[in-house]
Every structure is written in structure tokens, then in C-alpha cells.
Scaffold this motif. Structure first.
Motif, PDB file in Angstrom:
ATOM      1  N   ASN A 136       0.820  -1.201   0.000  1.00  0.00           N
ATOM      2  CA  ASN A 136       0.000   0.000   0.000  1.00  0.00           C
ATOM      3  C   ASN A 136       0.862   1.263   0.000  1.00  0.00           C
ATOM      4  OD1 ASN A 136      -2.862   1.187   0.563  1.00  0.00           O
ATOM      5  ND2 ASN A 136      -1.538   2.156   2.049  1.00  0.00           N
ATOM      6  N   TYR A 137       1.912   1.269   0.817  1.00  0.00           N
ATOM      7  CA  TYR A 137       2.799   2.433   0.903  1.00  0.00           C
ATOM      8  C   TYR A 137       3.459   2.720  -0.449  1.00  0.00           C
ATOM      9  CZ  TYR A 137       6.783   5.350   2.230  1.00  0.00           C
ATOM     10  OH  TYR A 137       7.715   6.354   2.300  1.00  0.00           O
ATOM     11  N   LYS A 186       0.991   4.384  -2.804  1.00  0.00           N
ATOM     12  CA  LYS A 186       0.721   5.758  -2.376  1.00  0.00           C
ATOM     13  C   LYS A 186       1.810   6.712  -2.851  1.00  0.00           C
ATOM     14  CE  LYS A 186      -1.979   5.074   1.892  1.00  0.00           C
ATOM     15  NZ  LYS A 186      -3.105   5.970   1.612  1.00  0.00           N
ATOM     16  N   GLN A 223       0.450   9.569  -5.214  1.00  0.00           N
ATOM     17  CA  GLN A 223       0.495  10.830  -4.463  1.00  0.00           C
ATOM     18  C   GLN A 223      -0.794  11.633  -4.591  1.00  0.00           C
ATOM     19  OE1 GLN A 223       4.082  13.047  -5.300  1.00  0.00           O
ATOM     20  NE2 GLN A 223       5.432  11.399  -4.638  1.00  0.00           N
ATOM     21  N   ARG A 255      -5.464  13.877   0.037  1.00  0.00           N
ATOM     22  CA  ARG A 255      -6.687  13.459   0.710  1.00  0.00           C
ATOM     23  C   ARG A 255      -7.785  14.516   0.529  1.00  0.00           C
ATOM     24  NH1 ARG A 255      -6.045   9.125   4.159  1.00  0.00           N
ATOM     25  NH2 ARG A 255      -3.883   8.615   4.729  1.00  0.00           N
ATOM     26  N   TYR A 308      -0.867  10.479   1.903  1.00  0.00           N
ATOM     27  CA  TYR A 308      -1.610  10.457   0.650  1.00  0.00           C
ATOM     28  C   TYR A 308      -2.872   9.606   0.769  1.00  0.00           C
ATOM     29  CZ  TYR A 308       2.653  12.488  -1.300  1.00  0.00           C
ATOM     30  OH  TYR A 308       3.722  13.305  -1.559  1.00  0.00           O
ATOM     31  N   SER A 309      -3.709   9.723  -0.255  1.00  0.00           N
ATOM     32  CA  SER A 309      -5.063   9.170  -0.166  1.00  0.00           C
ATOM     33  C   SER A 309      -5.246   7.817  -0.854  1.00  0.00           C
ATOM     34  CB  SER A 309      -6.055  10.178  -0.765  1.00  0.00           C
ATOM     35  OG  SER A 309      -7.387   9.817  -0.512  1.00  0.00           O
ATOM     36  N   TYR A 310      -4.584   7.630  -2.007  1.00  0.00           N
ATOM     37  CA  TYR A 310      -4.845   6.408  -2.793  1.00  0.00           C
ATOM     38  C   TYR A 310      -3.651   5.457  -2.762  1.00  0.00           C
ATOM     39  CZ  TYR A 310      -6.066   3.280  -6.605  1.00  0.00           C
ATOM     40  OH  TYR A 310      -6.359   2.161  -7.342  1.00  0.00           O
ATOM     41  N   HIS A 349     -10.803   9.679   3.025  1.00  0.00           N
ATOM     42  CA  HIS A 349     -10.625   8.973   1.748  1.00  0.00           C
ATOM     43  C   HIS A 349     -11.806   9.212   0.826  1.00  0.00           C
ATOM     44  CE1 HIS A 349      -6.956   6.660   2.213  1.00  0.00           C
ATOM     45  NE2 HIS A 349      -7.328   6.279   3.416  1.00  0.00           N
ATOM     46  N   ASP A 369     -10.697   5.543  -3.418  1.00  0.00           N
ATOM     47  CA  ASP A 369      -9.538   5.076  -2.648  1.00  0.00           C
ATOM     48  C   ASP A 369      -9.830   3.737  -1.982  1.00  0.00           C
ATOM     49  OD1 ASP A 369      -8.232   7.488  -3.208  1.00  0.00           O
ATOM     50  OD2 ASP A 369      -8.964   8.430  -1.370  1.00  0.00           O
TER      51      ASP A 369
END
Length: 218
Positions: A103-104, A107, A111, A114, A126-128, A181, A185
């Protein structure tokens, strides 16, 4: 029959992976369909009953990193006490390694900022995709895979599947309601978690339960 079933599942999950790639590209480009999707789902949820919003504020805390660490540690130790070290490794690697780092990594590439229009809790980053959605999918999904390996009662398995699906769905909804989110997302996190879970499950078939046996040298 088993081989055909697996091939069908492989095809299905390959399709989901392609869908996730397309979805991620659309999010990165702020496509119109993504904005319409987000508005159609977020606006009704932000106008949901006050009691439900407060319940979601509490529920979403279960997906925070420190809570996930505590929960996965307790579950993993329980599996060890049940003499299931392989299941423990399967569970911990899925949640901590695949969920956290996978996930990281995404993201940092996308970038996506949110949302800021509506906030019930504060958070940075970040959001996604939604980390809560990805990690919860892997956590619940891994437990369901282990349950399928260890349990024999089909009705119980179906009940656990229904409960697990509800828990993941509520986590996705909670992230939208608290305003950290976009719906896209959480959907992206669900797809990413599902693909990672399937890959892990596919690679560990027949090796997820029981003791770890080291080969002795003759």
C-alpha cells in the motif's frame, strides 16, 4: 477438476488485477468517471444518521497501524498456541509485509491528496489507495483462508465469510464517512488487497497449515 477450477480463478483474478491497474490510472489522471463515482457514494454517506457516523468514527480506529499491530500479534500468537506456525507466518506476512509495504509503495507513486471538504478525524499522508481497506482485506481475507483450511463445517465457513465481508465493507465505509478517503480510494484498496491475498494464497497452496519441518541432512 481442481486444475480447471484453479485456472478459472486465475483468469478471474487476472481480470481483477487489470481492472485495478485501469482504476489506478484513472485515479491518477482524475478521470471524470472517478469524480462521478466519488460524488455518488460520498455525498449520501456524509448525510447518513449521526449515530452511524459516530459508530464509524469508532470502528475506523480498529484499522489504525497500532491497532492492526496489536490485533495481528494477538491472532498470530493464538495460531502459534494452536500449533499452526505456518498459518501464523502466512497471516503476518500478508498483513504486515504485503499490506503495509504494498500500500505504501502505491501511495508514493500516485500521491493523491486526501479530501479536505469533510473531516471527522485528522490524518496526514496520501489518499490512494486506502491503507485501512487494503490491510483489512488482507487481515480478514487471510483469516478466512486459514479457516477454510482448518474447518470442516461448511455452514460455519459461510457464516464467517458473510461476517468477514461485512467487516471489510464497514471499514471502507468508515474511511469515507470520516472524510479521509474518497470512495475510489477504498475500492482501489479492496482490489489491491484482494489481488495480493490471492497471490499469497496461490503460492502457499498446501503449505499454510501445520508445523514447520526442517529437512535433515543425511
Amino acid at each position: 477438476m481442481a486444475s480447471k477450477r484453479w485456472r478459472a480463478q486465475d483468469t478471474l483474478m487476472s481480470g481483477l488485477l487489470l481492472l485495478w491497474f485501469g482504476w489506478t490510472i484513472a485515479v491518477a489522471q482524475s478521470a471524470t468517471i472517478i469524480r462521478q463515482f466519488d460524488q455518488a457514494i460520498a455525498i449520501p454517506l456524509h448525510h447518513s444518521p449521526q449515530w452511524f457516523q459516530q459508530a464509524m468514527v469508532s470502528y475506523t480506529q480498529l484499522g489504525n497501524p497500532h491497532m492492526i499491530t496489536i490485533i495481528t500479534t494477538i491472532i498470530g500468537m493464538t495460531l502459534l498456541l494452536m500449533r499452526q506456525p505456518r498459518a501464523t507466518l502466512f497471516f503476518w506476512i500478508n498483513v504486515w509485509v504485503l499490506g503495509g509495504y504494498g500500500n505504501y509503495f502505491i501511495k508514493q507513486i500516485i500521491q493523491r491528496p486526501r479530501p479536505t471538504a469533510w473531516r471527522l478525524v485528522q490524518i496526514g499522508g496520501y489518499s490512494y489507495p486506502s491503507g485501512h481497506s487494503t490491510t483489512t482485506t488482507l487481515l480478514i481475507g487471510s483469516l478466512l483462508v486459514i479457516a477454510w483450511d482448518l474447518l470442516k463445517q461448511t455452514p460455519l465457513k459461510r457464516s464467517l465469510l458473510g461476517l468477514g465481508t461485512l467487516m471489510v465493507l464497514l471499514m471502507m465505509i468508515s474511511r469515507i464517512i470520516v472524510g479521509v478517503h474518497y470512495p475510489s480510494d477504498t475500492f482501489g484498496g479492496l482490489m489491491l488487497g484482494s489481488c495480493l491475498l490471492y497471490l499469497s494464497t496461490r503460492l502457499t497452496a498446501g503449505h499454510r497449515t501445520g508445523p514447520i519441518r526442517l529437512k535433515s541432512r543425511s
